[in-house]
Design an enzyme around this catalytic site. Structure first.
Site, PDB file in Angstrom:
ATOM      1  N   CYS A 192       0.713  -0.942  -0.420  1.00  0.00           N
ATOM      2  CA  CYS A 192      -0.541  -0.298  -0.011  1.00  0.00           C
ATOM      3  C   CYS A 192       1.376   0.922   0.189  1.00  0.00           C
ATOM      4  CB  CYS A 192      -1.306  -0.304   1.152  1.00  0.00           C
ATOM      5  SG  CYS A 192      -1.755   1.905   1.451  1.00  0.00           S
ATOM      6  N   CYS A 410     -13.784  16.265  11.160  1.00  0.00           N
ATOM      7  CA  CYS A 410     -13.132  15.574  10.173  1.00  0.00           C
ATOM      8  C   CYS A 410     -14.553  15.359   8.769  1.00  0.00           C
ATOM      9  CB  CYS A 410     -12.600  13.897  11.065  1.00  0.00           C
ATOM     10  SG  CYS A 410     -14.355  12.416  11.716  1.00  0.00           S
TER      11      CYS A 410
END
Length: 457
Positions: A192, A410
């Site tokens: 990743c 967020c």
């Protein structure tokens, strides 16, 4: 007059039955792509006027969009751009080999230049502020920019390795991978690109994880602590964990869903504001290695704590903001943190043990705060989950008469909704800052500083 023959119940049922909706999955449309929308996609319309939420595209492009979810008559369809006919100048070849239609759902903007990603996030924040709070950027004290974290300003085609916590899913063959977008299907990967070096060096993707449902890998940025949390499938035995670096191992209990120690420390150590914080398994800590320090400084600069202040840290996690506040309000000040997670509360109490006038209460903010009997506070920090604080909690906070309130968010939609509630409670936004602490994704972090409206009039 001759009576009409009675219709059978079956006949009535057939006549009254709704026609089954016609699925449009797989249907393709050539569309001109409009503005970015909250959620990592852009808006387009079919020739018939139906709204498409299209991923893997950019505003201004002409693309072939293939429907991934939706049916005739639906309010909107979801789609992927499977062919780009007229690309945007902000488009780049996705650096990650697992990005693209039908592939890994972890990133939204691999195909956009880094500067363009931040502009798109800024446009989403501005749209949400206007639509849900009726605020222009100027009225929110925001210059419209989304700031990259230190070290993340990289050329197009390069990806910052920032994710210190990665949740891997496991496919039927025991391969570790990541979930595809809005799917339980697993995309096996070898690496990743956004994973932090401390996660990548464990070599999770090169191991056989048969019998496991998921593996979470954690690489603390404030120490060399490494941890993996294993979630076995029902009835499966834990494997012997032999990774490329020393790690502590935890497991998710099959019956209670709790996190239990297998070996090593049941926590990792993080650093911020010159202090060490213990973060137990399941405890919240910002994922980007620069995020905790960045947000802590933004909050403290906005609040400007004074010696002797009383302060609240709501949804306090392991006590990041409570610790910073306690250090600044001094021995004559006081700090109360409220957190619902039992393990996080234990960690917060440990992390703040050196401050005599700081205490942590466990429970939901909306339940615990009214029971405290607190009627006023000088400063308030709230860092709620993605859904936001909500109308009743905001109303309660606005009644405490705080000199300043710091709202860490967020999700720009939840932030905008709650800012509207604060306005109804007599508070205005003094400043707003936005930080790109989730590069390559649609997520963005904001810090809004509020004060009583009469101060700004």
């Amino acid at each position: 007059m001759q009576a009409e023959p009675k219709k059978s119940q079956a006949g009535n049922a057939r006549e009254g039955a709704a026609e089954p909706a016609v699925s449009l999955i797989g249907k393709e449309y050539e569309v001109e792509v409009g503005p970015v929308a909250h959620g990592g996609h852009c808006i387009a319309r079919t020739a018939e006027g139906q709204v498409l939420f299209v991923r893997h595209t950019l505003p201004g492009e002409t693309v072939i969009a293939r429907v991934t979810e939706g049916e005739e008559g639906a309010r909107f369809l979801r789609a992927d751009a499977v062919s780009v006919l007229e690309p945007s100048k902000d488009r780049v070849e996705a650096p990650c080999p697992y990005a693209g239609p039908g592939r890994c759902g972890g990133c939204d903007w691999q195909h956009a230049k880094p500067g363009a990603q931040r502009r798109l996030k800024g446009e989403v924040i501005a749209e949400q502020l206007q639509r849900l709070a009726g605020l222009t950027p100027e009225e929110a004290g925001w210059d419209g920019t989304v700031m990259p974290a230190e070290g993340d300003k990289l050329p197009a085609g390069e990806v910052p390795s920032w994710r210190t916590r990665v949740q891997y899913a496991v496919d039927a063959d025991g391969n570790a991978g990541l979930r595809r977008h809005r799917s339980h299907e697993v995309e096996p990967i070898e690496h990743c690109m956004i994973a932090a070096e401390g996660v990548s060096e464990l070599g999770i993707e090169q191991r056989d994880w048969s019998g496991m449902a998921s593996i979470e890998a954690i690489a603390a940025s404030g120490s060399q602590d490494r941890q993996v949390i294993l979630a076995p499938k029902p009835g499966a035995r834990l494997p012997i964990v032999e990774l490329d670096k020393p790690v502590s191992v935890m497991r998710i209990g099959e019956k209670d869903g709790g996190t239990h120690r297998v070996h090593g420390r049941p926590f990792v150590r993080e650093r911020a504001d010159g202090r060490t914080y213990r973060v137990g398994s399941g405890g919240f800590w910002q994922v980007h290695p620069k995020a905790a320090e960045t947000l802590m400084l933004a909050v403290m600069q906005g609040l400007t704590p004074r010696k002797g202040d009383t302060a609240l840290d709501l949804y306090c996690g392991v006590g990041l903001f409570a610790g910073a506040l306690a250090d600044r309000v001094g021995e004559k000040g006081a700090v109360l943190g409220i957190e619902s997670g039992k393990r996080a509360v234990e960690d917060a109490r440990h992390n703040l043990a050196s401050f005599d006038r700081a205490r942590i209460e466990q429970g939901k903010v909306e339940s615990v705060l009214p029971r405290t009997g607190i009627t006023e506070a000088d400063l308030i920090v709230l860092d709620p989950p993605r859904a936001g604080a909500g109308k009743q909690t905001v109303k309660h906070l606005a009644g405490l008469g705080a000199r300043r309130i710091a709202y860490v968010a967020c999700d720009p939609a939840a932030l905008a909704r709650d800012l509207g509630y604060f306005r109804d409670g007599g508070y205005r936004v003094r400043t707003l800052r936005a930080f790109d602490l989730f590069p390559m994704t649609h997520h963005v972090e904001c810090v809004a500083i509020l004060e009583p409206a009469e101060k700004g009039s």
